[in-house]
Design a protein around this motif. Structure first.
Motif, PDB file in Angstrom:
ATOM      1  N   PHE A  36       0.834  -1.201   0.000  1.00 51.23           N
ATOM      2  CA  PHE A  36       0.000   0.000   0.000  1.00 51.23           C
ATOM      3  C   PHE A  36       0.873   1.256   0.000  1.00 51.23           C
ATOM      4  O   PHE A  36       0.579   2.228  -0.696  1.00 51.23           O
ATOM      5  N   ALA A  37       1.949   1.222   0.761  1.00 47.39           N
ATOM      6  CA  ALA A  37       2.873   2.361   0.779  1.00 47.39           C
ATOM      7  C   ALA A  37       3.606   2.510  -0.545  1.00 47.39           C
ATOM      8  O   ALA A  37       3.933   3.629  -0.963  1.00 47.39           O
ATOM      9  N   LEU A  38       3.843   1.392  -1.233  1.00 42.07           N
ATOM     10  CA  LEU A  38       4.508   1.462  -2.531  1.00 42.07           C
ATOM     11  C   LEU A  38       3.717   2.307  -3.526  1.00 42.07           C
ATOM     12  O   LEU A  38       4.289   2.988  -4.379  1.00 42.07           O
ATOM     13  N   VAL A  88       1.103   6.742   5.759  1.00 41.20           N
ATOM     14  CA  VAL A  88       0.584   8.057   6.115  1.00 41.20           C
ATOM     15  C   VAL A  88       1.477   9.078   5.424  1.00 41.20           C
ATOM     16  O   VAL A  88       2.702   8.989   5.515  1.00 41.20           O
ATOM     17  N   LEU A  89       0.853  10.023   4.728  1.00 40.93           N
ATOM     18  CA  LEU A  89       1.588  11.119   4.104  1.00 40.93           C
ATOM     19  C   LEU A  89       1.328  12.377   4.926  1.00 40.93           C
ATOM     20  O   LEU A  89       0.170  12.707   5.190  1.00 40.93           O
ATOM     21  N   VAL A  90       2.398  13.042   5.337  1.00 41.37           N
ATOM     22  CA  VAL A  90       2.263  14.274   6.118  1.00 41.37           C
ATOM     23  C   VAL A  90       2.781  15.427   5.275  1.00 41.37           C
ATOM     24  O   VAL A  90       3.966  15.490   4.942  1.00 41.37           O
ATOM     25  N   HIS A  91       1.872  16.324   4.900  1.00 37.88           N
ATOM     26  CA  HIS A  91       2.191  17.457   4.026  1.00 37.88           C
ATOM     27  C   HIS A  91       2.050  18.751   4.821  1.00 37.88           C
ATOM     28  O   HIS A  91       0.946  19.121   5.207  1.00 37.88           O
ATOM     29  N   ASN A  92       3.190  19.393   5.085  1.00 31.67           N
ATOM     30  CA  ASN A  92       3.210  20.621   5.884  1.00 31.67           C
ATOM     31  C   ASN A  92       2.456  20.449   7.198  1.00 31.67           C
ATOM     32  O   ASN A  92       1.652  21.299   7.603  1.00 31.67           O
ATOM     33  N   ALA A 131      -4.227   9.680   5.530  1.00 27.48           N
ATOM     34  CA  ALA A 131      -4.091   8.232   5.667  1.00 27.48           C
ATOM     35  C   ALA A 131      -4.914   7.527   4.595  1.00 27.48           C
ATOM     36  O   ALA A 131      -5.752   8.141   3.925  1.00 27.48           O
ATOM     37  N   GLU A 132      -4.653   6.217   4.446  1.00 24.71           N
ATOM     38  CA  GLU A 132      -5.311   5.334   3.490  1.00 24.71           C
ATOM     39  C   GLU A 132      -4.759   5.594   2.083  1.00 24.71           C
ATOM     40  O   GLU A 132      -4.901   6.695   1.537  1.00 24.71           O
ATOM     41  N   SER A 133      -4.170   4.558   1.486  1.00 26.06           N
ATOM     42  CA  SER A 133      -3.371   4.735   0.278  1.00 26.06           C
ATOM     43  C   SER A 133      -4.147   5.300  -0.912  1.00 26.06           C
ATOM     44  O   SER A 133      -3.631   6.167  -1.631  1.00 26.06           O
ATOM     45  N   LEU A 134      -5.370   4.845  -1.153  1.00 26.79           N
ATOM     46  CA  LEU A 134      -6.122   5.368  -2.299  1.00 26.79           C
ATOM     47  C   LEU A 134      -6.513   6.832  -2.094  1.00 26.79           C
ATOM     48  O   LEU A 134      -6.539   7.615  -3.043  1.00 26.79           O
ATOM     49  N   VAL A 135      -6.793   7.195  -0.856  1.00 28.79           N
ATOM     50  CA  VAL A 135      -7.088   8.593  -0.533  1.00 28.79           C
ATOM     51  C   VAL A 135      -5.837   9.444  -0.753  1.00 28.79           C
ATOM     52  O   VAL A 135      -5.900  10.542  -1.321  1.00 28.79           O
TER      53      VAL A 135
END
Length: 225
Positions: A15-17, A56-60, A65-69
């Motif tokens: 999922f992270a890939l 989890v992607l943290v932008h600024n 969370a959740e890969s498709l999102v």
């Protein structure tokens, strides 16, 4: 002020890939934080308190969370090299097939076929083959699910291009036969060999060892019930 972008992932998460591939395709720089899910960091628990999972992607400072999102967020934030098509209907269908991949294909292959044996596995294989046939049909007349280049659905289903052969080797069975699924097999090969994709696969020997151990543990637990 420079943008801050962090990706919380594990070395093996398919999922992270998806997120790694998307950011590489977009040419976006980011920092990777590798997590040990047996000892989750306070940061991961802070940024994803609901699921407590990667990616989890943290932008600024803002977590997604959740890969498709996350894939949709990336596509809407960095417009270069779009992952989703412009047409509203085609966008809806891309979301449909991505969700189908997670809800039906992945579930039937991993939890149905890979973690089962005997009659249960045989029954699960029938369902998995039906799902793979839908993907085969969807590829008719296409190079990728996204058309002539890798798109949203390709990234969502990209795990197939690596994990199927690992599952086949560990479980000693064949799932994607080139005679039965020629278009899907060709897509898997071309996707896997694409430079950005190929350069970011986890080590195959480590993946085989991990999933062999997981399968052995699941089968042993089922046998002891």
């Amino acid at each position: 002020m420079a943008e801050e972008l962090k990706l919380f992932r594990t070395w093996s998460s398919v999922f992270a890939l998806r997120i790694v591939w998307a950011l590489k395709i977009k040419g976006v720089e980011y920092e990777t934080i590798f997590e040990d899910l047996s000892n989750k960091s306070p940061s991961l628990l802070q940024y994803n308190p609901v699921h407590k999972k990667v990616p989890v992607l943290v932008h600024n400072g803002k977590p997604i969370a959740e890969s498709l999102v996350i894939l949709e967020y990336i596509d809407e934030t960095w417009r270069e090299t779009p992952l989703l098509p412009e047409d509203p209907y085609e966008r809806a269908m891309a979301r449909f097939w991505a969700k189908f991949g997670d809800d039906k294909v992945l579930t039937s292959i991993v939890w149905g076929v890979f973690f089962k044996e005997g009659k249960e596995q045989e029954e699960a294989m029938v369902e998995a083959m039906e799902h793979l046939q839908f993907l085969e049909d969807e590829l008719k007349g296409k190079r990728f699910f996204g058309g002539e280049r890798i798109g949203f659905v390709d990234l969502a289903l990209g795990w197939l291009a690596n994990m199927i052969s690992i599952f086949e080797e560990v479980a000693g069975l064949k799932m994607v036969d080139e005679d039965k699924f020629p278009l899907l097999a060709a897509w898997m090969q071309e996707f896997a060999d694409s430079p950005i994709i190929k350069d970011n696969w986890p080590p195959r020997d480590k993946m085989i060892a991990k999933f062999q151990a997981l399968r052995d543990a699941k089968l042993a637990a089922a046998a002891s019930k």
